[in-house]
Each structure stands twice: as C-alpha cells, then as structure tokens.
Motif scaffolding. Sequence first.
Motif, PDB file in Angstrom:
ATOM      1  N   ASP A  43      51.819  12.323 -49.637  1.00 44.90           N
ATOM      2  CA  ASP A  43      51.323  13.697 -49.749  1.00 44.90           C
ATOM      3  C   ASP A  43      51.184  14.328 -48.368  1.00 44.90           C
ATOM      4  O   ASP A  43      51.482  15.506 -48.184  1.00 44.90           O
ATOM      5  N   ILE A  44      50.752  13.520 -47.385  1.00 47.39           N
ATOM      6  CA  ILE A  44      50.587  14.026 -46.014  1.00 47.39           C
ATOM      7  C   ILE A  44      51.939  14.365 -45.388  1.00 47.39           C
ATOM      8  O   ILE A  44      52.084  15.391 -44.711  1.00 47.39           O
ATOM      9  N   ILE A  45      52.926  13.484 -45.598  1.00 47.94           N
ATOM     10  CA  ILE A  45      54.231  13.683 -44.937  1.00 47.94           C
ATOM     11  C   ILE A  45      55.184  14.536 -45.778  1.00 47.94           C
ATOM     12  O   ILE A  45      56.329  14.743 -45.370  1.00 47.94           O
ATOM     13  N   THR A  46      54.722  15.050 -46.918  1.00 43.80           N
ATOM     14  CA  THR A  46      55.589  15.881 -47.766  1.00 43.80           C
ATOM     15  C   THR A  46      56.201  17.058 -47.006  1.00 43.80           C
ATOM     16  O   THR A  46      57.402  17.327 -47.139  1.00 43.80           O
ATOM     17  N   PRO A  47      55.416  17.811 -46.189  1.00 43.07           N
ATOM     18  CA  PRO A  47      56.044  18.919 -45.436  1.00 43.07           C
ATOM     19  C   PRO A  47      57.190  18.455 -44.540  1.00 43.07           C
ATOM     20  O   PRO A  47      58.186  19.162 -44.385  1.00 43.07           O
ATOM     21  N   PHE A  48      57.037  17.255 -43.953  1.00 43.51           N
ATOM     22  CA  PHE A  48      58.094  16.732 -43.090  1.00 43.51           C
ATOM     23  C   PHE A  48      59.333  16.359 -43.917  1.00 43.51           C
ATOM     24  O   PHE A  48      60.468  16.633 -43.495  1.00 43.51           O
ATOM     25  N   LEU A  49      59.108  15.755 -45.086  1.00 40.16           N
ATOM     26  CA  LEU A  49      60.235  15.401 -45.955  1.00 40.16           C
ATOM     27  C   LEU A  49      60.951  16.655 -46.449  1.00 40.16           C
ATOM     28  O   LEU A  49      62.184  16.694 -46.510  1.00 40.16           O
ATOM     29  N   VAL A  50      60.167  17.678 -46.799  1.00 35.43           N
ATOM     30  CA  VAL A  50      60.761  18.949 -47.239  1.00 35.43           C
ATOM     31  C   VAL A  50      61.537  19.590 -46.091  1.00 35.43           C
ATOM     32  O   VAL A  50      62.637  20.123 -46.293  1.00 35.43           O
ATOM     33  N   GLY A  51      60.975  19.521 -44.880  1.00 37.19           N
ATOM     34  CA  GLY A  51      61.669  20.064 -43.708  1.00 37.19           C
ATOM     35  C   GLY A  51      62.985  19.353 -43.450  1.00 37.19           C
ATOM     36  O   GLY A  51      64.003  19.994 -43.128  1.00 37.19           O
ATOM     37  N   ILE A  52      62.992  18.027 -43.606  1.00 32.30           N
ATOM     38  CA  ILE A  52      64.231  17.252 -43.447  1.00 32.30           C
ATOM     39  C   ILE A  52      65.254  17.665 -44.491  1.00 32.30           C
ATOM     40  O   ILE A  52      66.444  17.842 -44.192  1.00 32.30           O
ATOM     41  N   PHE A  53      64.794  17.856 -45.729  1.00 30.63           N
ATOM     42  CA  PHE A  53      65.701  18.251 -46.813  1.00 30.63           C
ATOM     43  C   PHE A  53      66.273  19.649 -46.566  1.00 30.63           C
ATOM     44  O   PHE A  53      67.470  19.882 -46.770  1.00 30.63           O
ATOM     45  N   ILE A  54      65.422  20.585 -46.104  1.00 25.81           N
ATOM     46  CA  ILE A  54      65.895  21.947 -45.805  1.00 25.81           C
ATOM     47  C   ILE A  54      66.942  21.914 -44.699  1.00 25.81           C
ATOM     48  O   ILE A  54      67.990  22.571 -44.795  1.00 25.81           O
ATOM     49  N   SER A  55      66.657  21.152 -43.640  1.00 25.24           N
ATOM     50  CA  SER A  55      67.611  21.067 -42.533  1.00 25.24           C
ATOM     51  C   SER A  55      68.922  20.427 -42.975  1.00 25.24           C
ATOM     52  O   SER A  55      69.994  20.800 -42.491  1.00 25.24           O
ATOM     53  N   TYR A  56      68.833  19.487 -43.900  1.00 20.87           N
ATOM     54  CA  TYR A  56      70.052  18.850 -44.424  1.00 20.87           C
ATOM     55  C   TYR A  56      70.914  19.866 -45.167  1.00 20.87           C
ATOM     56  O   TYR A  56      72.134  19.925 -44.985  1.00 20.87           O
ATOM     57  N   LEU A  57      70.249  20.698 -45.994  1.00 14.17           N
ATOM     58  CA  LEU A  57      70.992  21.716 -46.753  1.00 14.17           C
ATOM     59  C   LEU A  57      71.597  22.778 -45.841  1.00 14.17           C
ATOM     60  O   LEU A  57      72.682  23.307 -46.126  1.00 14.17           O
ATOM     61  N   GLY A 220      79.539   4.516 -41.368  1.00  9.22           N
ATOM     62  CA  GLY A 220      79.898   5.853 -40.889  1.00  9.22           C
ATOM     63  C   GLY A 220      80.847   6.566 -41.834  1.00  9.22           C
ATOM     64  O   GLY A 220      80.692   7.758 -42.107  1.00  9.22           O
ATOM     65  N   LYS A 221      81.828   5.809 -42.345  1.00  9.32           N
ATOM     66  CA  LYS A 221      82.802   6.405 -43.259  1.00  9.32           C
ATOM     67  C   LYS A 221      82.131   6.868 -44.551  1.00  9.32           C
ATOM     68  O   LYS A 221      82.349   7.998 -45.011  1.00  9.32           O
ATOM     69  N   TYR A 222      81.293   5.993 -45.127  1.00  7.73           N
ATOM     70  CA  TYR A 222      80.640   6.351 -46.387  1.00  7.73           C
ATOM     71  C   TYR A 222      79.622   7.474 -46.193  1.00  7.73           C
ATOM     72  O   TYR A 222      79.445   8.323 -47.074  1.00  7.73           O
ATOM     73  N   PHE A 223      78.957   7.465 -45.042  1.00  9.01           N
ATOM     74  CA  PHE A 223      77.991   8.537 -44.768  1.00  9.01           C
ATOM     75  C   PHE A 223      78.702   9.886 -44.665  1.00  9.01           C
ATOM     76  O   PHE A 223      78.244  10.885 -45.232  1.00  9.01           O
ATOM     77  N   ASP A 224      79.823   9.921 -43.957  1.00  8.14           N
ATOM     78  CA  ASP A 224      80.591  11.170 -43.816  1.00  8.14           C
ATOM     79  C   ASP A 224      81.135  11.640 -45.171  1.00  8.14           C
ATOM     80  O   ASP A 224      81.054  12.833 -45.494  1.00  8.14           O
ATOM     81  N   ASN A 225      81.678  10.698 -45.954  1.00 10.91           N
ATOM     82  CA  ASN A 225      82.205  11.054 -47.279  1.00 10.91           C
ATOM     83  C   ASN A 225      81.105  11.577 -48.196  1.00 10.91           C
ATOM     84  O   ASN A 225      81.292  12.565 -48.914  1.00 10.91           O
ATOM     85  N   SER A 226      79.956  10.906 -48.158  1.00  8.73           N
ATOM     86  CA  SER A 226      78.826  11.333 -48.999  1.00  8.73           C
ATOM     87  C   SER A 226      78.355  12.721 -48.614  1.00  8.73           C
ATOM     88  O   SER A 226      78.076  13.569 -49.473  1.00  8.73           O
ATOM     89  N   ASN A 227      78.255  12.969 -47.302  1.00  8.17           N
ATOM     90  CA  ASN A 227      77.837  14.292 -46.839  1.00  8.17           C
ATOM     91  C   ASN A 227      78.786  15.385 -47.301  1.00  8.17           C
ATOM     92  O   ASN A 227      78.365  16.460 -47.762  1.00  8.17           O
ATOM     93  N   GLN A 228      80.081  15.131 -47.161  1.00  5.33           N
ATOM     94  CA  GLN A 228      81.084  16.118 -47.579  1.00  5.33           C
ATOM     95  C   GLN A 228      80.963  16.409 -49.070  1.00  5.33           C
ATOM     96  O   GLN A 228      81.029  17.566 -49.500  1.00  5.33           O
ATOM     97  N   LYS A 232      79.705  20.043 -50.319  1.00  5.70           N
ATOM     98  CA  LYS A 232      80.688  20.794 -51.088  1.00  5.70           C
ATOM     99  C   LYS A 232      80.158  21.115 -52.485  1.00  5.70           C
ATOM    100  O   LYS A 232      80.269  22.250 -52.963  1.00  5.70           O
ATOM    101  N   PHE A 233      79.564  20.123 -53.130  1.00 10.83           N
ATOM    102  CA  PHE A 233      79.083  20.315 -54.502  1.00 10.83           C
ATOM    103  C   PHE A 233      77.921  21.293 -54.554  1.00 10.83           C
ATOM    104  O   PHE A 233      77.930  22.249 -55.333  1.00 10.83           O
ATOM    105  N   ILE A 234      76.893  21.059 -53.728  1.00 10.40           N
ATOM    106  CA  ILE A 234      75.686  21.890 -53.779  1.00 10.40           C
ATOM    107  C   ILE A 234      76.000  23.337 -53.415  1.00 10.40           C
ATOM    108  O   ILE A 234      75.613  24.273 -54.122  1.00 10.40           O
ATOM    109  N   ALA A 235      76.722  23.535 -52.310  1.00  9.78           N
ATOM    110  CA  ALA A 235      77.030  24.899 -51.859  1.00  9.78           C
ATOM    111  C   ALA A 235      77.916  25.625 -52.855  1.00  9.78           C
ATOM    112  O   ALA A 235      77.671  26.789 -53.207  1.00  9.78           O
TER     113      ALA A 235
END
Length: 377
Positions: A43-57, A220-228, A232-235
């Motif tokens: 509950d305390i670190i929720t703002p940080f987790l949300v911030g990480i998620f926003i920056s990821y998007l 690295g390969k799987y991380f890059d593929n997952s990110n793409q 691509k899907f979310i946007a």
Amino acid sequence: MNEIKNHGKKWIYWFSLAVAIIVVYKAFDNFGDVVGTVFKFFDIITPFLVGIFISYLLYMPCKKIEEAYSKSKSKIIARKSKGLGILTVYLIILLLLVILINFILPVVFASVVDLINNIQNYYEIAINKYNNLPDDNILKSDIVNDLIKNIQNLNIKQYFKLDKILEYVMSAIDAVTGLFDVVVSVIVSVYILAERKQIITGVKKFAEAMFKEKTYKNLGKYFDNSNQIFFKFIASQFLDAIIVGILVTIAMTIMGIKYAPLLGFLIGLFNMIPYIGAIIAVAISAIITLITGGLSQAIWMLIVVIILQQIDANIINPKIIGQSLKISPLLVIFAITVGGAYFGIIGMFLAVPAIAVIRILVEDYMEYKIAMKKQIN
C-alpha cells in the motif's frame, strides 16, 4: 585445524537452520500480522508501482517524440529533446483528460442517469412484449418462463440507485487515487522517463553480471520481443477503441438511437478485448435498443454496427497494428477466459499480449528440444 573448521561449518549450518525454522514458525504463528505488514508495504509503495507502470506505457511515445525533436534544426530544441518529449506527452495526456472530462463523460453520464431512472419502465415494457408473444414462439420456453417468474416481482430500479452507484464510484476513486498518490505517481513516472537510458543500462549491466552470456542474450531478446508486443497491442487497441467508439456513436446518433453516446462508448471500450468484448457490447446495445426503440431499430443498429466492425477488423485495425500478433482465435478466447477468471477485466485485456509472449517462449523451447534431438541422433 581442519577438524575445528569442519566443526565450525557444521555449527553455522545447524544454527542457520534453527534460525530459519524459528522465523518460519513465527511467521505462521503470526500469519495475520505478517499478511497485514506485507499489504501495508505494498500500500505504501503503490504510488511508486503506479509511476513505474505509467512510465512504461509512456516510454514509446516519449522515445518517438524525443527522436523527432532531436532532428530539429534548432540546436536548443535538439539539445533539450528529452525534456521536451516528456513535456509534450504529458501535455497531450492533459488535453485528452480535459476533453474526456468536459465533453465526453458528461454526455455519457447523462445517458447513464436517464437509463437508471427509466430502467423499471423498460423492464416492464420488455415483460409486456414477452407476454404478447405467441405461445409457440421459441422464446417462450419453460426455462425463460421460470426465469421471468422469479424476477417479475422484483423492483429492478432498487439495484440501480444513482446515489448508491455514485457512492461506490467515489469510494473506489478515493481509495486508489488520493491526491498525494497521484502526485507521487506522476513525479516518479517523470523521473523514470527522464532517466530511462541510465535505468535500462543499469538493468542490462546487472543482468550481464548475474547470468551467463547465452542466458543474458536470451533474456534481452525475450524482453525486447515482449515490450514490442505489449506496446503494439496496448497502443493500437486503445487507438482503435477510440475510432470505433466515435464511428459507432455518430452512426447511432444519425439513426436516432437512444443513449447513442453511452452505447458507442461501451462498444468502443469493450472493443479493446478481442472477439469476446465486441460480442458482449453489441449484445447489450442490441437489448437496450430493442427495449427503447423497437425491433426494427435494433435490427438496423446490429446491421450498421456489424458493418462498422467489419470495416474496423479488415481495414482500420490492420493499418493501426501493422503485422498482427498471429494468434489463433481459439487461443485468444482461451486466454481471455482464463485471464478474466483470475484477474477480471484487466486480465481479459492483457491476456492476448501475455499469450503471445508465452507462445514465443514455447515455440523457441520446442525448436531448442528438436535441435538437441537432431544433435544426439
């Protein structure tokens, strides 16, 4: 001397084991307190987790806009491209929120209020229409009759009291979007976006230090593929949902369908969930239109919406997404069902990119096993 060292190692081993047992025992003995502490920490670190998620998007939009600014002929703009990219993205989000709050949500909310206020009347109209059907009609089955008898004496409106709905909504908003949490989340996301290159470099160095070279390259390969896949899907699904929602709302408004903004918003929102979402939203819209506008209007609504969805599926969506995720519809439906069962709406939405990543992992593993068998033979 060696005997003393061995004795010391045994003593350290048994002492560590005893401490571990005591810790585990105390954890289970005070399980409620441990769980409460864990939840409090999250509950305390929720703002940080949300911030990480926003920056990821926002990572990909910031990257694209920064690249555009860096190509500017103005040296000042090119030098400040990173900061300008972040500022531009957040200004765009702010503008979209202003449009949503001032122009879209009031219209949708007005439709919801009117629907709630008249839902008892619509319910009675539906029951009367059902009772007027011929006795040999397929809808007049024993199952449907028993269902109607069980709910016929209920006051449907009591389950849709506006003040109760608003109370639940406001409670949920207060619980998860306190002003302080929102500010912290935004600040965290800005700092992560500003330092994204250093963070990525640090993570790569850590992975390179912790894993073997082959494992590091595969990660690295799987991380890059997952990110793409996720980006691509979310946007693409978000943009596609906006386009479909606008087109459906305009078409329904022209046809004179009641609650057109609400139904268009609903269809656009559910369109983010492949296959199943569109079917559910159209079915709900058809039922509401049937009750409020009659059978002929509901049929025309279905025809127009199906045509628009076919245009979206064959022209708009492929243009936005580009190459599809190439997943079998059966696998998509399975993933959505499992994701929805365990994680609700969010699980249904994220099930498709998740299953796409899992498919890549499974295919690579099968290819690896086949290659190993060929080497043995």
